[in-house]
Design an enzyme around this catalytic site. Structure first.
Site, mmCIF file in Angstrom:
data_model
loop_
_atom_site.group_PDB
_atom_site.id
_atom_site.type_symbol
_atom_site.label_atom_id
_atom_site.label_comp_id
_atom_site.label_asym_id
_atom_site.label_seq_id
_atom_site.Cartn_x
_atom_site.Cartn_y
_atom_site.Cartn_z
ATOM 1 N N CYS A 1 3.162 -2.928 4.112
ATOM 2 C CA CYS A 1 2.316 -1.795 4.471
ATOM 3 C C CYS A 1 3.072 -1.032 5.552
ATOM 4 O O CYS A 1 4.269 -1.242 5.726
ATOM 5 C CB CYS A 1 0.915 -2.239 4.914
ATOM 6 S SG CYS A 1 0.799 -3.139 6.470
ATOM 7 N N THR B 1 3.125 -1.222 8.820
ATOM 8 C CA THR B 1 3.691 -2.104 9.850
ATOM 9 C C THR B 1 3.911 -3.532 9.366
ATOM 10 O O THR B 1 4.589 -4.303 10.035
ATOM 11 C CB THR B 1 2.762 -2.181 11.071
ATOM 12 O OG1 THR B 1 1.504 -2.746 10.643
ATOM 13 C CG2 THR B 1 2.562 -0.817 11.710
ATOM 14 N N ASP C 1 0.859 -1.180 0.000
ATOM 15 C CA ASP C 1 0.000 0.000 0.000
ATOM 16 C C ASP C 1 0.896 1.231 0.000
ATOM 17 O O ASP C 1 2.127 1.123 -0.142
ATOM 18 C CB ASP C 1 -0.989 -0.031 1.172
ATOM 19 C CG ASP C 1 -0.350 0.217 2.536
ATOM 20 O OD1 ASP C 1 0.895 0.327 2.642
ATOM 21 O OD2 ASP C 1 -1.108 0.299 3.516
ATOM 22 N N HIS D 1 7.558 -30.465 11.358
ATOM 23 C CA HIS D 1 6.907 -29.200 11.011
ATOM 24 C C HIS D 1 5.843 -29.387 9.931
ATOM 25 O O HIS D 1 4.874 -28.638 9.883
ATOM 26 C CB HIS D 1 7.953 -28.180 10.565
ATOM 27 C CG HIS D 1 9.047 -28.003 11.572
ATOM 28 N ND1 HIS D 1 8.832 -27.446 12.811
ATOM 29 C CD2 HIS D 1 10.355 -28.342 11.533
ATOM 30 C CE1 HIS D 1 9.969 -27.438 13.495
ATOM 31 N NE2 HIS D 1 10.909 -27.984 12.738
ATOM 32 N N HIS E 1 10.351 -23.543 9.683
ATOM 33 C CA HIS E 1 9.391 -24.263 10.522
ATOM 34 C C HIS E 1 7.947 -24.118 10.064
ATOM 35 O O HIS E 1 7.144 -25.021 10.313
ATOM 36 C CB HIS E 1 9.498 -23.791 11.969
ATOM 37 C CG HIS E 1 10.743 -24.238 12.646
ATOM 38 N ND1 HIS E 1 10.910 -24.139 14.006
ATOM 39 C CD2 HIS E 1 11.890 -24.782 12.182
ATOM 40 C CE1 HIS E 1 12.106 -24.606 14.341
ATOM 41 N NE2 HIS E 1 12.719 -24.993 13.241
#
Length: 149
Positions: free
Chosen positions: A65, A67, A8, A133, A98
């Protein structure tokens, strides 16, 4: 390898720096936007990258974005996507090794270019370890299919 990129307005500048970094390493890039700092909605770009990865148009995705949080949430709504917000290299390695993460989420307002490049480098060069995993990743896929685990 081909990497789908999306961001964004809050992640645009870091996306562009990551794009240049990838291209300098000879990695093919599918840039799904945005293409400026004009305000846009992050779900559009998280969904676009997630869809490109699940459709096989790209091997992995990177979304950005402000954060990394909102756009990762949007990408994770695409069945088959395992997007991980990584703020340092250890998380990037563990996300791939993992969790078999196939989309990396970064924060353009909280992660500098140099650190982002290091995170991207580790994310792209780390393989899924499988083994114990794989069962857990399979459980995530079962949840996506609406199964009880």
């Amino acid at each position: 390898m081909k990497v789908a990129l999306g961001a964004d307005h809050g992640g645009y500048e870091l996306k562009e720096a990551v794009k240049t970094f990838l291209q300098e390493k000879g990695i093919s890039v599918l840039d799904l936007g945005t293409h400026s700092t004009a305000s846009v909605d992050y779900p559009t770009y998280g969904f676009a990258v997630g869809s490109a990865v699940t459709a096989g148009e790209a091997d992995l995705g990177i979304v950005v974005c402000g954060t990394g949080l909102g756009i990762s949430m949007a990408a994770n709504k695409v069945p088959g996507i395992r997007a991980a917000v990584c703020t340092e290299t250890y998380s990037a390695r563990m996300a791939r090794e993992h969790n078999d993460a196939n989309v990396l989420a970064l924060g353009g307002r909280v992660t500098g270019v140099g650190l982002a490049q290091d995170i991207v480098e580790v994310f792209l060069r780390t393989d899924f370890a499988g083994g114990r995993h794989a069962k857990r990743v399979g459980m995530i896929a079962a949840i996506e299919r609406g199964e009880k685990i």
